[in-house]
Design an enzyme around this catalytic site. Structure first.
Site, PDB file in Angstrom:
ATOM      1  N   SER A   1       0.784  -1.232   0.000  1.00 22.71           N
ATOM      2  CA  SER A   1       0.000   0.000   0.000  1.00 22.71           C
ATOM      3  C   SER A   1       0.815   1.280   0.000  1.00 22.71           C
ATOM      4  CB  SER A   1      -0.960   0.001   1.191  1.00 22.71           C
ATOM      5  OG  SER A   1      -2.017  -0.896   0.951  1.00 22.71           O
TER       6      SER A   1
ATOM      7  N   TYR B   1     -10.632   2.624   5.785  1.00 21.16           N
ATOM      8  CA  TYR B   1      -9.594   2.317   4.801  1.00 21.16           C
ATOM      9  C   TYR B   1     -10.150   1.374   3.740  1.00 21.16           C
ATOM     10  CZ  TYR B   1      -4.797   1.270   3.258  1.00 21.16           C
ATOM     11  OH  TYR B   1      -3.648   1.138   2.543  1.00 21.16           O
ATOM     12  N   SER B   2     -10.055   1.771   2.476  1.00 20.51           N
ATOM     13  CA  SER B   2     -10.604   0.960   1.391  1.00 20.51           C
ATOM     14  C   SER B   2      -9.674   0.981   0.190  1.00 20.51           C
ATOM     15  CB  SER B   2     -11.983   1.472   0.983  1.00 20.51           C
ATOM     16  OG  SER B   2     -12.466   0.771  -0.154  1.00 20.51           O
ATOM     17  N   ASN B   3      -9.194  -0.184  -0.191  1.00 19.33           N
ATOM     18  CA  ASN B   3      -8.335  -0.287  -1.368  1.00 19.33           C
ATOM     19  C   ASN B   3      -9.078   0.086  -2.642  1.00 19.33           C
ATOM     20  OD1 ASN B   3      -5.684  -1.581  -0.343  1.00 19.33           O
ATOM     21  ND2 ASN B   3      -7.281  -2.781   0.641  1.00 19.33           N
TER      22      ASN B   3
ATOM     23  N   THR C   1       2.359   2.456   5.277  1.00 22.21           N
ATOM     24  CA  THR C   1       2.741   1.063   5.427  1.00 22.21           C
ATOM     25  C   THR C   1       2.104   0.270   4.304  1.00 22.21           C
ATOM     26  OG1 THR C   1       0.859   0.455   6.801  1.00 22.21           O
ATOM     27  CG2 THR C   1       2.792   1.340   7.935  1.00 22.21           C
ATOM     28  N   GLY C   2       2.554  -0.958   4.149  1.00 20.73           N
ATOM     29  CA  GLY C   2       2.008  -1.752   3.062  1.00 20.73           C
ATOM     30  C   GLY C   2       2.124  -3.237   3.313  1.00 20.73           C
TER      31      GLY C   2
END
Length: 392
Positions: A93, A193-195, A331-332
């Protein structure tokens, strides 16, 4: 992870053992004008990331002109090969900050406006599209359902996921998974939080420019900054160049064994998490971003204005530290890879960490490493920093 498990991994690190982790821990450490104490504290904290539950980890910490690079663990389970310092990894991300920067570049050039609606650019794509703006998407206040939350339906087991690891997913296909679900809340009234938000943003970029979003990342960020080891891979499943392997747990004959997922078609993450890079180039990107090389002062100010959510602004997160410092970054997570990239507000200090989770959860140890780097080892606590990451 249990105390017994942590002790076992620490023993392997110290004694060499069958896994030969001791040979790899710190084998790749480098420094340039860094203080010995700082170097040893950082290396010890990086070793703890592996102890906590990672097959390997690497990091770069920059403090002004001083740079420390370190690695710990092994590049591939079953071997004694050390994690390559400066190796490439899937940044997950952290990709979102690249996408947000491109959107803001286009805003600066008059191609987009933050108050543009999704419906204006992508008619009929999503519920509430006439009331969801690009700003809502960037700061996760759109209320759009996260398609990743449906992965449990698509891939009930690791075996199911592995069977589709080479499949090419289209953005519209994954956005449709979200569009089938009701909104989480009304646009602008809360934070989640939404991709899916970043899929929609990349689709808007492509509609506005007539070019793939990856081409826009290349034009506006990678080429101007000379980031030759950073890649938007598209449907290429291979992780090229020096790198560590990533793993997922697979049940086999009644036991949990590591399934190597290093090779994976990244279209499943696309603009929400597909980019590949190195610690040095991620640090270079955030330094350029936060010191005004990529955006005008007005746009950078907007980017760094947090929403009502937990310190999240426009594609970048705000991380307050126990010692009083404030960091910016992201972060991811991608299958087998976990990333933490943060920079001080003045750009003077930076840390990028990549770990390959296996046998535990290294999140708290990564938080401790961040606090060691920015607050000192004596100030580091076990309290985790906020970790917004792609949950795949």
């Amino acid at each position: 992870m249990t105390t017994r498990g942590s002790a076992t991994r620490r023993t392997i690190l110290k004694t060499g053992g069958v896994a030969a982790l001791a040979m790899a821990a710190g084998a790749g450490a480098e420094s340039a004008a860094a203080e010995p104490v700082l170097r040893s504290d950082l290396q010890a904290a990086l070793d703890d990331v592996v102890v906590a539950g990672a097959s390997g980890a690497l990091a770069e910490f920059r403090d002004g002109a001083s740079v420390w690079r370190g690695s710990s663990g092994v590049a591939e389970l079953g071997t004694s090969r050390p994690v390559p310092v400066g190796g490439r990894f899937r940044i997950g991300s952290v990709t979102k900050t690249f996408v947000a920067t491109v959107v803001l570049k286009l805003v600066g050039r008059g191609r987009l406006r933050l108050d543009d609606t999704v419906e204006h650019w992508l008619p009929g794509t999503i519920t509430n599209g006439d009331r969801i703006t690009l700003r809502h998407l960037l700061q996760h206040t759109s209320g759009v359902f996260d398609f990743v939350a449906r992965f449990g339906e698509l891939f009930p087991t690791t075996e199911d996921l592995l069977r589709q690891r080479y499949r090419t997913w289209s953005p519209t296909e994954l956005v449709a998974l979200a569009a089938e679900m009701p909104p989480v809340f009304e646009p602008g009234t809360s934070w989640s939080y939404s991709n899916t938000n970043y899929f929609l943003l990349a689709m808007v970029v492509e509609r506005a420019t007539g070019r793939p979003y990856g081409t826009e990342v290349q034009r506006h960020i990678l080429r101007p900054l000379g980031l030759r080891d950073t890649e938007v891979p598209g449907d290429n499943p291979f992780l090229r160049g020096p790198h560590s392997h990533g793993y997922l747990p697979l049940r086999q004959d009644g036991q949990i064994v590591p399934a190597d997922v290093t090779t994976f078609n990244p279209t499943i993450a696309w603009a929400a998490g597909e980019i590949i890079s190195t610690p040095a180039e991620i640090n270079h990107f955030f330094l350029a971003l936060l010191t005004g090389r990529l955006l005008s002062p007005a746009l950078l100010e907007q980017m760094l204005s947090p929403s009502a959510g937990p310190g999240y602004a426009l594609g970048i997160g705000r991380f307050p530290l126990p010692c009083g410092d404030t960091l910016w970054g992201h972060t991811g997570g991608f299958f087998g890879y976990q990333t933490f990239a943060v920079t001080s507000a003045d750009g003077q200090r930076q840390l990028t960490v990549s770990a390959n989770p296996w046998g535990g959860n290294p999140g708290r140890a990564i938080s401790a490493l961040v606090q060691t780097a920015f607050c000192g080892s004596a100030a580091a606590t076990a309290e985790p920093l906020w970790l917004p990451e792609m949950a795949i």
